[in-house]
Structure formats: C-alpha cells, structure tokens
Design a protein around this motif. Structure first.
Motif, PDB file in Angstrom:
ATOM      1  N   ALA A 141       0.846  -1.203   0.000  1.00 30.04           N
ATOM      2  CA  ALA A 141       0.000   0.000   0.000  1.00 30.04           C
ATOM      3  C   ALA A 141       0.874   1.244   0.000  1.00 30.04           C
ATOM      4  O   ALA A 141       1.832   1.346   0.764  1.00 30.04           O
ATOM      5  CB  ALA A 141      -0.918  -0.007   1.207  1.00 30.04           C
ATOM      6  N   LYS A 142       0.551   2.191  -0.862  1.00 27.47           N
ATOM      7  CA  LYS A 142       1.311   3.427  -0.998  1.00 27.47           C
ATOM      8  C   LYS A 142       0.462   4.625  -0.565  1.00 27.47           C
ATOM      9  O   LYS A 142      -0.772   4.613  -0.652  1.00 27.47           O
ATOM     10  CB  LYS A 142       1.759   3.621  -2.448  1.00 27.47           C
ATOM     11  CG  LYS A 142       2.664   2.512  -2.986  1.00 27.47           C
ATOM     12  CD  LYS A 142       4.044   2.565  -2.364  1.00 27.47           C
ATOM     13  CE  LYS A 142       4.958   1.524  -2.992  1.00 27.47           C
ATOM     14  NZ  LYS A 142       6.326   1.568  -2.394  1.00 27.47           N
ATOM     15  N   ILE A 143       1.128   5.649  -0.117  1.00 31.16           N
ATOM     16  CA  ILE A 143       0.457   6.882   0.263  1.00 31.16           C
ATOM     17  C   ILE A 143       1.336   8.046  -0.144  1.00 31.16           C
ATOM     18  O   ILE A 143       2.565   7.902  -0.217  1.00 31.16           O
ATOM     19  CB  ILE A 143       0.166   6.917   1.783  1.00 31.16           C
ATOM     20  CG1 ILE A 143      -0.800   8.063   2.111  1.00 31.16           C
ATOM     21  CG2 ILE A 143       1.458   7.027   2.582  1.00 31.16           C
ATOM     22  CD1 ILE A 143      -1.340   8.002   3.532  1.00 31.16           C
ATOM     23  N   ARG A 144       0.708   9.173  -0.442  1.00 34.86           N
ATOM     24  CA  ARG A 144       1.465  10.347  -0.856  1.00 34.86           C
ATOM     25  C   ARG A 144       1.595  11.343   0.276  1.00 34.86           C
ATOM     26  O   ARG A 144       0.731  11.436   1.152  1.00 34.86           O
ATOM     27  CB  ARG A 144       0.792  11.025  -2.054  1.00 34.86           C
ATOM     28  CG  ARG A 144       1.019  10.320  -3.371  1.00 34.86           C
ATOM     29  CD  ARG A 144       0.722  11.231  -4.526  1.00 34.86           C
ATOM     30  NE  ARG A 144      -0.650  11.750  -4.530  1.00 34.86           N
ATOM     31  CZ  ARG A 144      -1.084  12.658  -5.387  1.00 34.86           C
ATOM     32  NH1 ARG A 144      -0.256  13.167  -6.285  1.00 34.86           N
ATOM     33  NH2 ARG A 144      -2.319  13.073  -5.351  1.00 34.86           N
ATOM     34  N   VAL A 145       2.667  12.115   0.223  1.00 40.00           N
ATOM     35  CA  VAL A 145       2.886  13.175   1.207  1.00 40.00           C
ATOM     36  C   VAL A 145       1.696  14.124   1.228  1.00 40.00           C
ATOM     37  O   VAL A 145       1.187  14.525   0.180  1.00 40.00           O
ATOM     38  CB  VAL A 145       4.186  13.946   0.875  1.00 40.00           C
ATOM     39  CG1 VAL A 145       4.316  15.171   1.761  1.00 40.00           C
ATOM     40  CG2 VAL A 145       5.401  13.047   1.032  1.00 40.00           C
ATOM     41  N   GLY A 146       1.239  14.455   2.426  1.00 39.84           N
ATOM     42  CA  GLY A 146       0.145  15.413   2.568  1.00 39.84           C
ATOM     43  C   GLY A 146      -1.221  14.781   2.706  1.00 39.84           C
ATOM     44  O   GLY A 146      -2.188  15.474   3.032  1.00 39.84           O
ATOM     45  N   GLU A 147      -1.344  13.455   2.485  1.00 39.95           N
ATOM     46  CA  GLU A 147      -2.657  12.814   2.572  1.00 39.95           C
ATOM     47  C   GLU A 147      -3.094  12.662   4.029  1.00 39.95           C
ATOM     48  O   GLU A 147      -2.287  12.703   4.967  1.00 39.95           O
ATOM     49  CB  GLU A 147      -2.636  11.458   1.880  1.00 39.95           C
ATOM     50  CG  GLU A 147      -2.596  11.564   0.361  1.00 39.95           C
ATOM     51  CD  GLU A 147      -2.947  10.253  -0.310  1.00 39.95           C
ATOM     52  OE1 GLU A 147      -3.966   9.642   0.080  1.00 39.95           O
ATOM     53  OE2 GLU A 147      -2.201   9.836  -1.206  1.00 39.95           O
ATOM     54  N   LEU A 148      -4.402  12.462   4.214  1.00 42.10           N
ATOM     55  CA  LEU A 148      -4.998  12.323   5.547  1.00 42.10           C
ATOM     56  C   LEU A 148      -5.031  10.865   5.975  1.00 42.10           C
ATOM     57  O   LEU A 148      -5.271   9.967   5.160  1.00 42.10           O
ATOM     58  CB  LEU A 148      -6.415  12.883   5.553  1.00 42.10           C
ATOM     59  CG  LEU A 148      -6.569  14.395   5.304  1.00 42.10           C
ATOM     60  CD1 LEU A 148      -8.034  14.756   5.123  1.00 42.10           C
ATOM     61  CD2 LEU A 148      -5.979  15.186   6.463  1.00 42.10           C
ATOM     62  N   VAL A 149      -4.844  10.638   7.290  1.00 32.49           N
ATOM     63  CA  VAL A 149      -4.942   9.300   7.872  1.00 32.49           C
ATOM     64  C   VAL A 149      -5.944   9.362   9.028  1.00 32.49           C
ATOM     65  O   VAL A 149      -5.766  10.144   9.974  1.00 32.49           O
ATOM     66  CB  VAL A 149      -3.576   8.801   8.386  1.00 32.49           C
ATOM     67  CG1 VAL A 149      -3.734   7.400   8.995  1.00 32.49           C
ATOM     68  CG2 VAL A 149      -2.546   8.790   7.266  1.00 32.49           C
ATOM     69  N   ASP A 150      -7.007   8.564   8.943  1.00 29.72           N
ATOM     70  CA  ASP A 150      -7.999   8.483  10.018  1.00 29.72           C
ATOM     71  C   ASP A 150      -7.588   7.395  11.006  1.00 29.72           C
ATOM     72  O   ASP A 150      -7.046   6.338  10.619  1.00 29.72           O
ATOM     73  CB  ASP A 150      -9.382   8.168   9.446  1.00 29.72           C
ATOM     74  CG  ASP A 150      -9.892   9.270   8.523  1.00 29.72           C
ATOM     75  OD1 ASP A 150      -9.556  10.450   8.762  1.00 29.72           O
ATOM     76  OD2 ASP A 150     -10.619   8.950   7.562  1.00 29.72           O
ATOM     77  N   LEU A 151      -7.887   7.640  12.290  1.00 31.18           N
ATOM     78  CA  LEU A 151      -7.504   6.689  13.337  1.00 31.18           C
ATOM     79  C   LEU A 151      -8.708   6.338  14.213  1.00 31.18           C
ATOM     80  O   LEU A 151      -9.526   7.209  14.538  1.00 31.18           O
ATOM     81  CB  LEU A 151      -6.399   7.301  14.223  1.00 31.18           C
ATOM     82  CG  LEU A 151      -5.091   7.711  13.534  1.00 31.18           C
ATOM     83  CD1 LEU A 151      -4.169   8.397  14.539  1.00 31.18           C
ATOM     84  CD2 LEU A 151      -4.400   6.510  12.903  1.00 31.18           C
ATOM     85  N   TRP A 152      -8.804   5.050  14.576  1.00 33.59           N
ATOM     86  CA  TRP A 152      -9.781   4.577  15.551  1.00 33.59           C
ATOM     87  C   TRP A 152      -9.017   4.274  16.836  1.00 33.59           C
ATOM     88  O   TRP A 152      -8.025   3.511  16.828  1.00 33.59           O
ATOM     89  CB  TRP A 152     -10.498   3.328  15.055  1.00 33.59           C
ATOM     90  CG  TRP A 152     -11.593   3.625  14.063  1.00 33.59           C
ATOM     91  CD1 TRP A 152     -12.932   3.618  14.304  1.00 33.59           C
ATOM     92  CD2 TRP A 152     -11.448   3.946  12.674  1.00 33.59           C
ATOM     93  NE1 TRP A 152     -13.636   3.928  13.169  1.00 33.59           N
ATOM     94  CE2 TRP A 152     -12.745   4.137  12.140  1.00 33.59           C
ATOM     95  CE3 TRP A 152     -10.349   4.110  11.836  1.00 33.59           C
ATOM     96  CZ2 TRP A 152     -12.965   4.462  10.809  1.00 33.59           C
ATOM     97  CZ3 TRP A 152     -10.574   4.434  10.508  1.00 33.59           C
ATOM     98  CH2 TRP A 152     -11.860   4.621  10.010  1.00 33.59           C
ATOM     99  N   VAL A 153      -9.467   4.840  17.951  1.00 29.92           N
ATOM    100  CA  VAL A 153      -8.694   4.783  19.199  1.00 29.92           C
ATOM    101  C   VAL A 153      -9.576   4.222  20.323  1.00 29.92           C
ATOM    102  O   VAL A 153     -10.763   4.564  20.432  1.00 29.92           O
ATOM    103  CB  VAL A 153      -8.188   6.192  19.592  1.00 29.92           C
ATOM    104  CG1 VAL A 153      -7.394   6.149  20.894  1.00 29.92           C
ATOM    105  CG2 VAL A 153      -7.302   6.752  18.476  1.00 29.92           C
ATOM    106  N   ALA A 154      -9.003   3.358  21.162  1.00 29.48           N
ATOM    107  CA  ALA A 154      -9.711   2.752  22.287  1.00 29.48           C
ATOM    108  C   ALA A 154      -9.998   3.791  23.361  1.00 29.48           C
ATOM    109  O   ALA A 154      -9.167   4.668  23.616  1.00 29.48           O
ATOM    110  CB  ALA A 154      -8.897   1.598  22.860  1.00 29.48           C
ATOM    111  N   GLY A 155     -11.207   3.663  23.999  1.00 38.28           N
ATOM    112  CA  GLY A 155     -11.530   4.530  25.120  1.00 38.28           C
ATOM    113  C   GLY A 155     -12.501   5.640  24.741  1.00 38.28           C
ATOM    114  O   GLY A 155     -13.018   5.695  23.631  1.00 38.28           O
ATOM    115  N   ASN A 156     -12.722   6.492  25.726  1.00 41.35           N
ATOM    116  CA  ASN A 156     -13.635   7.619  25.532  1.00 41.35           C
ATOM    117  C   ASN A 156     -12.872   8.838  25.025  1.00 41.35           C
ATOM    118  O   ASN A 156     -11.693   9.013  25.334  1.00 41.35           O
ATOM    119  CB  ASN A 156     -14.337   7.968  26.849  1.00 41.35           C
ATOM    120  CG  ASN A 156     -15.224   6.833  27.339  1.00 41.35           C
ATOM    121  OD1 ASN A 156     -15.916   6.198  26.549  1.00 41.35           O
ATOM    122  ND2 ASN A 156     -15.179   6.591  28.647  1.00 41.35           N
TER     123      ASN A 156
END
Length: 258
Positions: free
Chosen positions: A236-251
């Motif tokens: 998998a490739k990604i370019r500089v400046g792109e957005l990354v979404d994250l799912w995080v444990a907890g409230n």
C-alpha cells in the motif's frame, strides 16, 4: 464737433450719443450675432455608442456634426472599431458642426507585461489578472506540497514568465498545487501504538491526521490505536500530505477546565 452753447445742449448731445450706443449694442447682440451663430437653432446629438465607426461617421454627417477620437482601448467582448463612449451624451442640444468626442474599441489588443502570479494563491491571481485586464482561464491542479499555490502560468498553451509580453485581455491558464506532492511511500502501520506516538510518527512522515474516532468497550488500553485508514497493507502506498484516520480505544478526552 458738437458745440454746446448751453447746459441743455450738453444733455441733448449725451442723449443722442446714448441712443447711438444702445442701437449699436442691440444690433450686435440681437441681429448680427444671431445671424452668424444660428442663434436658437440646435441639433439633438444622436446615440452612436455601440455603432461601428463607419456607421457613426455617416450618421453624424447627416446631422452636420463631426467626431474626434480622443481615446481607444481594447475590450475582447466587443467588436473592433465599435464606439464605446461619446461626449456630449445622446440627446444633448448642440450647434451645427459641433465636434463629438468618442472612444473606439481597438482591432488588435495592445501588448502588456505579464504580471507575477507564481507562488501566490488562486484568489490573489484572480485579483491581479483583473487589474491587468487579463482573464482567468483553465485551472489545473498538479501534485505539489504548496496547496492552492500558483506554480505555472500559460497563455495559448505556452508557459509565460513574469515580464513576458502578452496580449491585453488574454486568457491565462494556471497550474496550481494540490497540497499532496508527488512522493509516494509505503503506508506506515500505527495500529497498537498510543495515539500520541502514532500522531508524531505520521506527521513526521509528511502525513496529516484526519478524523480520530474513539471506540468504547475495547480490550486494549485506552488511547491505543485500534484501526487506521488507509490500511497498512503489503504494497500500500500513500502520498505526502494525505490524511490518515484513526480509531482509538476509550472515551474521547474531555477538555478540562484549567
């Protein structure tokens, strides 16, 4: 020479001289001057704006009027040799042989120096183009870290630099940065990392943090990254400046009051 033998003779002589002067003044202003200037006779100025110069000339000659070109400019949306302005205005009353001052649209646009649009924003480029009587053409977004910044400027498909001579009214096409750049690299995996460390890692590689979604009921410690998008799959490739979404444990952390 008049001889005044008495005061009464002086009065008579003064009256005669006054009558003569009055007659001369009245004759000049009420008979001679009107006959030489067509006093009381006037012509209504016709509307010639929007006409071609040749047609306007014919119309003015029919009205015993003349014209004088005191200005010329170039408007790409109007025909060559079209009358743009006139003075006096249509309907004004003037004498015969009066000169009507006009401005005419030029056949060929004058050449002007191309302004500097590079490194500025698209909005700024639009304002500059308008002030130079140039027109914004096609905008093409190309990979570059400078988001919404003008990278190149073109007229008739040819790149032009600031100071190059271009026709007034020309369409100027722009190449604009998309804020992403061309550099591609493998998508790093941050799953299992604390969200703070994951954010530092992603930003350090030229990526941007997108949405952070908090998930309750996870077996992982609070603040641990459970999932990411784009996924860190093999190849998998990604370019500089792109957005990354994250799912995080907890409230989701609540902003405390200091």
């Amino acid at each position: 020479m008049f001889k005044a033998n008495s005061f009464l003779d002086v009065i008579k002589h003064l009256l005669i001289m006054g009558v003569i002067v009055a007659a001369l003044v009245l004759g000049f202003f009420y008979f001679y001057l009107p006959s030489t200037t067509n006093h009381g006779e006037s012509i209504s100025v016709p509307k010639i704006t929007g006409l071609q110069l040749q047609d306007a000339e014919t119309l003015l000659e029919e009205q015993n009027l003349r014209y004088f070109i005191n200005d010329s400019t170039y408007k790409p949306d109007q025909k060559p040799f079209e009358i743009l302005t006139q003075d006096p205005a249509p309907g004004a009353k003037v004498k015969e042989d009066r000169k009507i001052y006009i401005s005419v649209n030029m056949k060929n646009p004058p050449m002007i120096k191309m302004p500097k649009l590079i490194d500025g924003s698209v909005k700024n480029a639009e304002l500059i183009l308008k002030s130079y009587d140039l027109r914004k053409g096609k905008i093409t977004y190309v990979p570059d870290l400078q988001q919404n910044a003008v990278l190149k400027q073109f007229v008739n498909g040819k790149e032009v630099k600031p100071g190059d001579m271009v026709p007034k009214g020309a369409l100027v096409d722009l190449h604009v940065g998309d804020g992403l750049g061309e550099t591609e690299f493998e998508m790093p995996s941050v799953v299992g990392m604390p969200v703070d460390e994951a954010s530092v890692l992603l930003v350090g590689q030229g990526l941007q943090i997108g949405n952070i979604i908090y998930v309750q009921g996870s077996q992982e410690p609070d603040g641990t990254v459970l999932k990411q998008r784009p996924f860190a799959e093999v190849g998998a490739k990604i370019r500089v400046g792109e957005l990354v979404d994250l799912w995080v444990a907890g409230n989701e952390p609540v902003q405390g009051i200091e």
